[in-house]
Motif scaffolding. Structure first.
Motif, PDB file in Angstrom:
ATOM      1  N   ALA B 148       0.679  -1.520   0.493  1.00 30.84           N
ATOM      2  CA  ALA B 148      -0.050   0.229   0.135  1.00 30.84           C
ATOM      3  C   ALA B 148       0.884   1.493   0.013  1.00 30.84           C
ATOM      4  N   VAL B 149       2.380   1.472   0.981  1.00 28.43           N
ATOM      5  CA  VAL B 149       2.965   2.101   0.830  1.00 28.43           C
ATOM      6  C   VAL B 149       4.062   2.163  -0.981  1.00 28.43           C
ATOM      7  N   ALA B 150       4.110   1.191  -0.898  1.00 27.10           N
ATOM      8  CA  ALA B 150       4.450   1.319  -2.522  1.00 27.10           C
ATOM      9  C   ALA B 150       3.532   2.052  -3.290  1.00 27.10           C
ATOM     10  N   GLY B 151       2.285   1.688  -3.102  1.00 24.93           N
ATOM     11  CA  GLY B 151       1.044   1.990  -4.389  1.00 24.93           C
ATOM     12  C   GLY B 151       1.005   4.082  -4.129  1.00 24.93           C
ATOM     13  N   ALA B 152       0.854   4.268  -2.847  1.00 24.50           N
ATOM     14  CA  ALA B 152       0.528   5.239  -2.528  1.00 24.50           C
ATOM     15  C   ALA B 152       1.689   6.182  -3.256  1.00 24.50           C
ATOM     16  N   LEU B 153       3.582   5.507  -3.490  1.00 22.37           N
ATOM     17  CA  LEU B 153       4.338   6.439  -3.517  1.00 22.37           C
ATOM     18  C   LEU B 153       3.535   7.317  -4.916  1.00 22.37           C
ATOM     19  N   ARG B 154       4.076   5.116  -5.468  1.00 27.77           N
ATOM     20  CA  ARG B 154       3.319   6.124  -7.562  1.00 27.77           C
ATOM     21  C   ARG B 154       2.595   6.480  -7.388  1.00 27.77           C
ATOM     22  N   GLY B 155       1.430   6.536  -6.567  1.00 24.48           N
ATOM     23  CA  GLY B 155       0.279   7.628  -6.713  1.00 24.48           C
ATOM     24  C   GLY B 155       0.666   8.859  -6.608  1.00 24.48           C
ATOM     25  N   MET B 156       1.613   9.033  -5.454  1.00 22.68           N
ATOM     26  CA  MET B 156       2.307  10.427  -5.433  1.00 22.68           C
ATOM     27  C   MET B 156       3.110  11.367  -6.650  1.00 22.68           C
ATOM     28  N   GLY B 157       3.947  10.096  -7.163  1.00 24.16           N
ATOM     29  CA  GLY B 157       5.125  10.290  -7.842  1.00 24.16           C
ATOM     30  C   GLY B 157       4.131  10.606  -8.797  1.00 24.16           C
ATOM     31  N   ALA B 158       3.316  10.294  -9.609  1.00 22.42           N
ATOM     32  CA  ALA B 158       2.228  10.104 -10.789  1.00 22.42           C
ATOM     33  C   ALA B 158       1.790  11.704 -10.754  1.00 22.42           C
ATOM     34  N   VAL B 159       1.044  12.117  -9.610  1.00 24.38           N
ATOM     35  CA  VAL B 159       0.600  13.986  -9.188  1.00 24.38           C
ATOM     36  C   VAL B 159       2.180  14.561  -9.604  1.00 24.38           C
ATOM     37  N   ALA B 160       3.167  14.269  -9.046  1.00 23.67           N
ATOM     38  CA  ALA B 160       4.381  14.840  -8.560  1.00 23.67           C
ATOM     39  C   ALA B 160       4.673  14.861 -10.005  1.00 23.67           C
ATOM     40  N   ALA B 161       4.481  13.839 -11.199  1.00 18.48           N
ATOM     41  CA  ALA B 161       4.723  14.344 -12.292  1.00 18.48           C
ATOM     42  C   ALA B 161       3.982  15.638 -12.649  1.00 18.48           C
ATOM     43  N   GLY B 162       2.417  14.765 -12.312  1.00 22.75           N
ATOM     44  CA  GLY B 162       1.710  15.988 -13.256  1.00 22.75           C
ATOM     45  C   GLY B 162       1.246  17.638 -12.692  1.00 22.75           C
ATOM     46  N   LEU B 163       2.366  17.907 -11.630  1.00 27.06           N
ATOM     47  CA  LEU B 163       2.365  19.351 -10.917  1.00 27.06           C
ATOM     48  C   LEU B 163       3.338  20.272 -11.752  1.00 27.06           C
ATOM     49  N   ILE B 164       4.200  19.039 -12.451  1.00 29.73           N
ATOM     50  CA  ILE B 164       5.775  19.726 -13.339  1.00 29.73           C
ATOM     51  C   ILE B 164       5.008  20.396 -14.373  1.00 29.73           C
ATOM     52  N   LEU B 165       3.865  19.233 -14.636  1.00 32.15           N
ATOM     53  CA  LEU B 165       3.892  18.604 -16.158  1.00 32.15           C
ATOM     54  C   LEU B 165       2.873  20.325 -16.381  1.00 32.15           C
ATOM     55  N   ALA B 166       2.341  20.865 -14.903  1.00 29.82           N
ATOM     56  CA  ALA B 166       0.949  21.907 -15.363  1.00 29.82           C
ATOM     57  C   ALA B 166       1.950  22.879 -14.877  1.00 29.82           C
ATOM     58  N   MET B 167       3.352  23.391 -14.210  1.00 32.87           N
ATOM     59  CA  MET B 167       4.165  24.582 -13.887  1.00 32.87           C
ATOM     60  C   MET B 167       4.951  24.525 -15.532  1.00 32.87           C
ATOM     61  N   ALA B 168       5.405  23.313 -15.993  1.00 34.85           N
ATOM     62  CA  ALA B 168       5.412  24.134 -17.496  1.00 34.85           C
ATOM     63  C   ALA B 168       4.652  24.454 -18.695  1.00 34.85           C
ATOM     64  N   PHE B 169       3.489  24.022 -18.614  1.00 30.88           N
ATOM     65  CA  PHE B 169       2.291  24.615 -19.511  1.00 30.88           C
ATOM     66  C   PHE B 169       1.885  26.029 -19.034  1.00 30.88           C
ATOM     67  N   LYS B 170       2.257  26.360 -17.913  1.00 30.53           N
ATOM     68  CA  LYS B 170       2.420  27.617 -17.102  1.00 30.53           C
ATOM     69  C   LYS B 170       3.408  28.887 -17.684  1.00 30.53           C
ATOM     70  N   MET B 171       4.462  28.400 -17.153  1.00 37.82           N
ATOM     71  CA  MET B 171       5.318  29.162 -17.329  1.00 37.82           C
ATOM     72  C   MET B 171       5.521  29.158 -19.681  1.00 37.82           C
ATOM     73  N   LEU B 172       4.693  28.598 -19.744  1.00 37.08           N
ATOM     74  CA  LEU B 172       5.151  28.017 -21.567  1.00 37.08           C
ATOM     75  C   LEU B 172       4.534  29.256 -21.884  1.00 37.08           C
ATOM     76  N   ALA B 173       3.183  30.099 -20.976  1.00 37.21           N
ATOM     77  CA  ALA B 173       2.350  30.908 -21.061  1.00 37.21           C
ATOM     78  C   ALA B 173       2.586  32.298 -21.013  1.00 37.21           C
TER      79      ALA B 173
END
Lengths: 182, 250
Positions: B148-173
């Motif tokens: 469960a912990v490994a899964g939680a970290l995997r989920g958090m990692g995917a969200v972290a990747a999404g946060l960085i991607l969103a930040m990249a889009f904001k910087m793009l603007a």
């Protein structure tokens, strides 16, 4: 917790001293280089460890630069954490202290304007590369690909469309992951 | 640092002209309750210790990034900086190497108490969060064997990747107003992306190679835009602060 010989910790420290001066746009723009150094070149940690470090730093309060000491910690325990944090901050901090004392007055000159404008697109490219490298371990594992892609897309959408604090998205990601859905 | 542009607005009765929405004309019968905060007189941190405590408190509230909390605490609540000063300092902090928020803390601390203030602000920003994140990393190593912990970290990692991607889009603007124009921006940005994500070249080559190219191209564009502005001032959308003379640049 791993341990490394003193020579390796020193190598890490020196490597981060140079990275510090390259980290224009924030420490996150050097993340791909750290991944190359830790995972590919040295093999001290795995690809998933790298993404874990960034996830932990996002989940914890404080500046995002704290993923750097977590990487050092994963590779070499507390000495590694300290070496990584001091290394990534010391040169840039000294430079900033010097430059900021006169930089404010010169920010309208042609050279400084050209500097900001010229580096901005490079920085944006680096941040896109970072998100690609972060997503890679989840997306390349077939068992978790769809869940991870959905979570990433959802996070981007929520971040761009709402003002929700990131901690809630992190918590949702943790809950979905713990339940085996991502 | 400018020191005179906010003193005139400090009054408990008059508020800043740009900080409030215009009153609604459609419903004059129901006057809106007066919820505006009186402008807070400019404050100063009392000591480096006060800086340390203030920065610790704001860092501990900053989940997933500190910048928004810093703005709220330092400008809106403590009034150590005006909004304009905050934006100006952040623009410089962004331009320098190093984490933007750390550079920002350093500049604010330096401004009040010299290097001691800078040290106090940085230590406040980093010390408590550092201890927390290392404690998390240490306990994660023990907990990682639970799926469960490994899964939680995997989920958090995917969200972290999404946060960085969103930040990249904001910087793009923010590149929309870049003086390089869209094509040169795309060229530089895509080259950086491919060089890092596909070719896996070391960052130093990219920052130095592409950074110098971008700087040179932008310096050339500044010269072109300034020349256009001089020839035909009406067509320039923003008055560029021109240099004293082209020959004066090193």
């Amino acid at each position: 917790m791993n341990t490394l010989p003193v020579g390796d910790v020193l190598d890490l420290f020196v490597h981060f001293l140079t990275l510090s001066l390259l980290s224009i746009g924030g420490a996150m723009s050097t993340a791909p280089e750290m991944q190359r150094y830790f995972v590919v070149e040295r093999g001290w940690i795995g690809e998933t460890d790298f993404s874990t470090a960034i996830a932990l730093a996002q989940a914890a309060p404080g500046p995002n630069v704290l993923f750097v000491p977590v990487l050092g910690f994963q590779a070499a325990g507390l000495p590694g954490a300290a070496a990584a944090l001091v290394g990534i901050l010391l040169p840039s901090t000294l430079l900033s202290l010097g430059v900021s004392r006169w930089g404010a007055r010169r920010r309208d000159t042609a050279l400084v304007r050209a500097f900001t404008a010229g580096l901005a697109p490079v920085t944006v490219g680096l941040v896109f590369a970072t998100s690609w490298l972060l997503a890679l371990p989840f997306v390349s594992a077939a068992a978790h690909r769809n869940g991870a892609l959905l979570l990433i897309a959802l996070t981007v959408l929520v971040t761009l469309r709402t003002r929700l604090a990131p901690i809630w998205m992190i918590l949702v990601g943790a809950a979905l992951g713990a339940a085996g859905l991502a | 640092m400018r020191a005179g542009n906010f003193s005139g607005t400090i009054s408990l009765l008059s508020s800043h002209p740009f900080s409030l929405a215009p009153p609604r004309m459609s419903d004059p019968a129901t006057p809106r309750p007066v919820v505006q905060r009186p402008a807070i007189p400019r404050q100063h941190p009392a000591s480096p210790l006060a800086l340390f405590i203030a920065f610790s408190l704001l860092a501990l509230q900053g989940f997933g990034g500190v910048l928004a909390v810093a703005q709220r605490e330092l400008v809106d609540r403590r009034a150590w900086l005006t909004r304009t000063e905050f934006v100006e300092l952040y623009a410089i902090a962004q331009m320098l190497p190093g984490p933007n928020v750390v550079n920002l803390s350093l500049m604010i601390g330096d401004r009040y108490f010299g290097w001691r203030g800078a040290l106090a602000a940085i230590a406040g920003m980093l010390l408590a969060p550092f201890l927390i994140v290392i404690a998390l990393a240490a306990s994660y190593e023990r907990l990682a064997e639970f799926p469960a912990v490994a899964g939680a970290l995997r989920g958090m990692g995917a969200v972290a990747a999404g946060l960085i991607l969103a930040m990249a889009f904001k910087m793009l603007a923010t590149l929309r107003g870049n003086l390089l124009g869209p094509w040169l921006c795309a060229l530089l940005g895509l080259t950086a992306l491919v060089a890092i994500a596909v070719l896996r070249l070391p960052l130093a080559w990219i920052v130095i190679g592409l950074g110098l190219s971008g700087w040179g191209l932008a310096r050339w564009r500044v010269a072109v835009l300034d020349a256009q502005a001089r020839l035909c001032p009406a067509s320039a959308d923003t008055p560029t602060p021109s240099d004293p003379a082209p020959g004066a640049q090193p």
